[in-house]
Design an enzyme around this catalytic site. Structure first.
Site: not given
Ligand code: PEP
Ligand code: MG
Length: 758
Positions: A367, A680
């Site tokens: 975190h 993303c």
């Molecule tokens: C991913 O898995 O690419 C994502 C954007 O989610 P996180 O990184 O929060 O698991």
């Protein structure tokens, strides 16, 4: 309460030690005098001090009773003998017949053959073992509890003096695993990008500035008593809900504090330490050090959490004694050095002085790492032995690009590094000039560039970066950073602030993605053999829908009068998406029924994070209005390579033709269905990977705010159609060597030829 007047001899010993250590003269003479004093005081035939060398072997530094010729000659290898046993356990060892112990090893040069009674204690500082102090007797002998106590006190005083750097010369220190003065470069893990030059500030709540040995033990005992009394009262006030509740500890933690503050074992240990002649502060520190050493090796997260509570309580007790490190002394360009740090703790530091963070532990998903990235602080972590190598005031170079930290660099190294800092600054200034320029490829394809966010501190970066919205708002961050389950009103407040900051720009809220490595400390959970493949995200949300339902209410409430975009994480089957969508419909109806202002528009989307849903995409798109490729997870499941495991990082490569085909399939299916598809995951923020994503047909990327500039610059120099055509060819080729290396090399050559800015 323990008898305050016992152990007069041992108290006398501490006084003697203080005089010896304060005297002028060579360190060796003082250490010799120290072991003599201990042996005499404890009526032992031998007293020896071993200090740990940088290679983890134990070197005999001083002895009374063993052959003086063995000093600096006897080296015990890591784990060897009774001393090794103490190193391993970080606990005292008290045995009447040493040669019968299975770990006993005989060193002829010390001529220790005839000794039987043995007592050894670790020399600990902040839970780290610096050495071992032993006494031995010719006859079989059980050393008393008071003896053990006294030797531990001496060892604590010794640890402070040795690690303060006052005792040993720089040359001598080089042979002790402590704080060498020479220049060093340590390689660790990149946790947050960026470069920084500054001055070390070691954040070590165990660092005491007060004398360790009591001037007047009666007074110290009284001070300790008063502090414990004050501590209990303050913890009770917390329990009864008085005082600062905002950001204060959660109920569970307060209950743990109360339990420890009244724990007779803990209080007895504190009283014993003060009764034996240590100052009140040193008594707290000693007891804390013992717990730390014992629990540091604990793998169990529950135990480690309790360790944290106990440490916190010890810090509170030190605060009542007026002994904690003041943050006011922070140097101008602070490089914060810590074993580990909590996110709230990090936010306590003056941001205007903080330039970077360097951690002995730390992980990219911690975190604190998330907060540091939001604050644009470079962070390097996973640096074993860091705390022993750095002193306050050292010059430090932090290279968050490569994961390297240079300590006390020479002038030439520092100059080269400062040039890199300047270049980086210029690069960033150039990106800032692109802020208001639309991201359009050279052949006219408009690309939507948004940011990934999750904290309040991320919000100003929407304006600063010139991003077109928030493509992924990770709602679980609020839960991870809080020490209690955020109430619906707190969630609404945050979402409201996000809407306010975004204005007309769209925000995609991802519902809680908990589980796996994102574990809430205040919610009981079972340990899973394979957390990444376990009970996480959608699975958790649907099995226990309470959390999700409250969150949906908060989102609906905050979005009254605006457009609401909701996205579900880690969807594996169509059924999961439908079940989550159903919960949302129910909550929409409920909120409307109660007369809340409703969102003017609702769009519901899905993350694409599992290969399973990739092959049901056409069906999913009949119901999901948009998708976002969570490439971090999608690639981890595609390659069966844990994203958290540095050992398999190489196997997690988007340039792999199979992976590119899968991503191309997603882009094509979404286009055919006329559904927006963004990417993303972290790859969207890396120039080379992002170029390929655009070539595959993706027109929306959501990236970390710091990546907006570099990605936009790349887009402005890209010809999407031409790269698309080339890429299709590279994927289809059968190279002699590794196929992903082939695609990478082809792209680099293409970039060079076409001036594509990677
Ligand atoms: C991913 O898995 O690419 C994502 C954007 O989610 P996180 O990184 O929060 O698991
Ligand atoms: Mg994910």
């Amino acid at each position: 309460m323990p008898n305050k007047t016992r152990q007069p001899e041992h108290r006398n010993l501490l006084r003697q030690i203080r005089e010896i250590m304060a005297a002028a003269g060579a360190a060796q003479n003082r250490l010799d005098a120290l072991v003599n004093a201990i042996a005499t005081n404890m009526h032992a035939d031998v007293c020896s001090l071993y200090l740990r060398r940088p290679d983890a072997s134990m070197e005999l530094w001083a002895t009374h009773g063993l052959d003086p010729g063995a000093v600096h000659v006897t080296l015990l290898s890591d784990g060897e003998g009774l001393v090794g046993e103490i190193v391993r356990t970080a606990q005292p060892l008290n045995i009447s017949e040493a040669p019968n112990h299975p770990a006993f090893s005989f060193h002829p040069e010390t001529r220790e053959d005839p000794f039987h009674g043995f007592l050894g204690v670790p020399v600990l500082r902040g839970g780290r073992l610096l050495g071992v102090l032993t006494v031995q007797s010719r006859a079989a002998r059980d050393y008393s509890d008071d003896d053990v106590e006294a030797l531990q006190n001496v060892s604590m005083v010794l640890a402070e003096i040795v690690s303060s750097g006052d005792l040993l010369s720089a040359n001598e220190l080089a042979n002790v695993a402590l704080r060498p003065m020479r220049a060093e470069a340590l390689s660790g893990r990149r946790i947050s990008d960026g470069l920084a030059v500054g001055t070390a500030f070691v954040h070590d709540p165990g660092r005491l500035k007060t004398p360790l040995i009591a001037e007047d033990p009666e007074v110290e005992m009284q001070r300790l008593e008063t502090a414990i009394w004050d501590l209990r009262r303050s913890v009770d006030a917390l329990y009864l809900g008085k005082g600062n509740r905002l950001g204060g500890p959660s109920r569970d933690v307060i209950e743990a504090y109360r339990m420890f503050a009244n724990d007779q074992g803990w209080l007895d240990r504190l009283h014993e330490a003060a009764g034996s002649g240590l100052s009140a502060e040193a008594s707290v520190e000693r007891v804390r050090g013992e717990h730390r050493a014992r629990l540091l090796s604990a793998k169990d997260p529950y135990l480690r959490e309790r360790l944290h509570d106990l440490e916190d309580l010890a810090n509170r007790l030190l605060r009542h004694l007026g002994a904690v490190e003041g943050l006011e002394a922070l140097p101008e360009d602070t490089i914060l050095i810590a074993r580990n740090i909590g996110p709230a703790e990090l936010l306590e530091f003056d941001r205007s002085k903080l330039k970077a963070l360097v951690l002995e532990e730390g992980s990219p998903t911690s975190h604190a790492a998330i907060v540091a990235r939001a604050l644009r602080l470079p962070v390097v972590g996973h640096l074993t032995g860091l705390m022993d190598r750095i002193s306050n005031g050292d010059t430090i170079l932090v290279d968050g690009e490569q994961g390297v930290v240079s300590i006390r660099p020479d002038a030439a190294t520092e100059e080269v590094f400062r040039e890199r800092v300047t270049e980086r600054r210029q690069r960033r200034a150039a990106y800032a000039r692109l802020r208001d320029k639309p991201a359009r490829t050279m052949d006219g394809q408009r690309i939507t560039l948004s940011i990934n966010a999750g904290l309040r501190v991320d919000l100003p970066q929407l304006d600063e970066s010139g991003a077109e919205g928030v493509g992924l708002f990770r709602t679980e961050f609020q839960f991870l950073l809080s020490d209690h389950l955020p109430r619906q009103a707190e969630q609404t407040q945050l979402y409201h602030a996000v809407f306010e900051a975004a204005g007309d720009r769209p925000v995609v809220f991802r519902t809680l993605d908990l589980g796996g490595d994102k574990v809430l400390p205040y919610v009981a959970h079972e340990r899973e053999p394979n957390p990444a493949l376990g009970w996480r995200a959608m699975r958790m949300a649907l099995d226990r829908p309470g959390l999700l339902r409250y969150q949906l209410r908060a989102l609906i409430e905050a979005s009254g009068g605006r457009a609401l975009n909701i996205m579900f994480p880690l969807v594996t089957t169509l059924g999961e998406f439908r079940a989550a969508r159903h919960l949302l419909d129910v909550e929409m109806e409920r909120m409307a029924h109660f007369g809340h202002e409703m969102p003017v528009k609702l769009r519901v989307g899905s993350m694409i994070e599992t290969p399973a849903i990739v092959w049901q995409l056409e069906d999913l798109l009949q119901e999901a209005e948009f998708v976002s490729v969570g490439a971090n997870d999608l690639l981890q499941y595609f390659f069966a390579a844990d994203r958290e495991n540095a050992r398999v990082a190489e196997r997690y490569d988007m340039f792999n033709p199979g992976c590119l085909r899968m991503l191309g399939h997603i882009a094509a299916v979404c286009k055919a269905a006329d559904r927006p598809a963004s990417v993303c995951g972290e790859v969207a923020g890396q120039c080379a990977e992002a170029a390929l994503l655009i070539a595959l047909g993706f027109t929306e990327l959501s990236v970390a705010p710091a990546a907006v500039g570099p990605i936009k610059r790349m887009i402005l120099s890209l010809d999407q159609k031409s790269l698309g055509t080339e890429l299709a060819q590279w994927i289809g080729e059968s190279p002699m060597g590794d196929s992903q290396t082939h695609v990478r090399e082809k792209l680099l050559a293409y970039a060079k030829k076409t001036n594509l800015s990677l």
